[in-house]
Design a protein around this motif. Structure first.
Motif, PDB file in Angstrom:
ATOM      1  N   TRP A  78      -5.032   5.951  -4.009  1.00 54.04           N
ATOM      2  CA  TRP A  78      -4.251   5.214  -2.907  1.00 54.04           C
ATOM      3  C   TRP A  78      -5.094   4.412  -1.927  1.00 54.04           C
ATOM      4  CZ3 TRP A  78      -4.327   5.672   2.676  1.00 54.04           C
ATOM      5  CH2 TRP A  78      -2.942   5.311   3.118  1.00 54.04           C
ATOM      6  N   SER A 103       2.915   2.006  -0.921  1.00 52.49           N
ATOM      7  CA  SER A 103       2.426   3.304  -1.218  1.00 52.49           C
ATOM      8  C   SER A 103       3.731   3.930  -2.172  1.00 52.49           C
ATOM      9  CB  SER A 103       2.661   4.324  -0.021  1.00 52.49           C
ATOM     10  OG  SER A 103       1.683   3.911   1.041  1.00 52.49           O
ATOM     11  N   TRP A 135       2.738   1.857  -5.513  1.00 56.28           N
ATOM     12  CA  TRP A 135       1.429   2.677  -5.945  1.00 56.28           C
ATOM     13  C   TRP A 135       2.039   4.025  -6.748  1.00 56.28           C
ATOM     14  CZ3 TRP A 135      -0.018   7.477  -4.243  1.00 56.28           C
ATOM     15  CH2 TRP A 135      -1.134   8.066  -4.589  1.00 56.28           C
ATOM     16  N   TYR A 136       2.794   4.978  -6.122  1.00 53.55           N
ATOM     17  CA  TYR A 136       3.320   6.197  -6.874  1.00 53.55           C
ATOM     18  C   TYR A 136       4.009   5.756  -7.989  1.00 53.55           C
ATOM     19  CZ  TYR A 136       5.095  10.843  -7.385  1.00 53.55           C
ATOM     20  OH  TYR A 136       5.506  11.847  -7.640  1.00 53.55           O
TER      21      TYR A 136
END
Length: 299
Positions: free
Chosen positions: A55, A91, A94-95
């Motif tokens: 992350w 985020s 990214w996930y």
């Protein structure tokens, strides 16, 4: 008629420069940036075993340019992280790219026609960041040309100038991959664009900022989309640099040629000279050892 076309072009450029980047363009920027992270060797394994490090790498890919610019201008490095909406959006991207079931999201955004759209939109963000970075630096240093150029450059280059730091977060150390030593097309284009926008900001380039943003964005979009579609790692500047750099900085091949000749002359009086011939087996072992050394250097 020419006046009308000029007015329409100016209005188009002005309208284009006022298009908000969040959330659509920023979303495309995050998608492409984190896609490049997933392409790195070992990035998928890192996300499974060390998700926090993965992350952090993703955040560097998305916001590295802001961190570097804040460092240059002496502002708080984590200042941009107060923008919660952008952090949450990055985020989420990214996930989805790393952990979406069956890699559905990754497969969708990697589909070439879709990816080309995201790449084009990312270049819109890049050019806007260069212009904003130079305007911000000009606010602090009115006559600091080099500061403005440096700020615009790091704003446009993003995490590429921090590649070694990003690699350390992934447990990799490859100093030979330093972006300063091997500049990619976006890094070079960001530098040249920073020079142009600095000239415009200091009134040395007689063109409006909106027009320069529009023209340079069209150049970046067309070049990057073509390079991505053809899977090419070359640069449109290579041809020009091949002519200009030897004139300004000399040719590197001349020094290597002199070094090789010097080494060859020394080799004539060494152990491998005709006065002290080596056995056939020793020569083969020597050549094999040289090949191994060259292979090791190439790796």
């Amino acid at each position: 008629m020419e006046l009308l076309s000029a007015l329409s072009l100016g209005e188009l450029a002005l309208s284009f420069s006022r298009v908000p980047l969040f959330p659509v363009f920023d979303l495309s920027y995050f998608i492409v940036s984190i896609l490049y992270l997933k392409y790195e060797p070992g990035a998928v394994e890192l996300s499974r075993h060390h998700p926090m490090a993965s992350w952090l790498c993703a955040m560097l890919h998305c916001f590295g340019s802001y961190i570097l610019a804040d460092l240059l201008l002496g502002e708080p490095v984590i200042d941009y992280f107060s923008n919660s909406s952008s952090i949450l959006l990055a985020s989420a991207v990214w996930y989805l790219i790393f952990f979406c079931p069956l890699d559905l999201f990754y497969k969708c955004v990697c589909f070439l026609p879709v990816k080309l759209i995201f790449v084009a939109m990312k270049e819109v963000v890049r050019v806007r960041k260069i212009a904003v970075g130079i305007h911000h630096a000009h606010h602090h240093y009115h006559h600091g040309w080099f500061i403005m150029i440096a700020t615009g450059w790091v704003k446009g280059s993003g995490v590429t100038l921090m590649s070694n730091l990003e690699q350390l977060l992934r447990g990799v150390w490859k100093p030979e991959t330093n972006e300063i030593l091997h500049m990619s097309f976006p890094t070079k284009a960001s530098l040249y664009g920073a020079i142009l926008f600095t000239l415009q900001q200091t009134r040395w380039l007689p063109v409006s900022k909106a027009s320069l943003i529009f023209i340079f964005t069209m150049f970046m979009v067309s070049c990057k989309v073509f390079l991505t579609a053809t899977h090419s790692h070359s640069s449109p500047f290579d041809v020009l640099e091949a002519y200009v750099c030897p004139v300004l900085f000399g040719s590197a091949s001349g020094g290597d040629h002199h070094h090789n000749n010097h080494g060859g002359s020394q080799g004539g009086s060494g152990p491998g000279s005709p006065h002290s011939p080596l056995p056939t087996k020793s020569k083969e072992e020597l050549s094999e050892g040289s090949r191994k050394k060259k292979t090791k250097k190439a790796d």
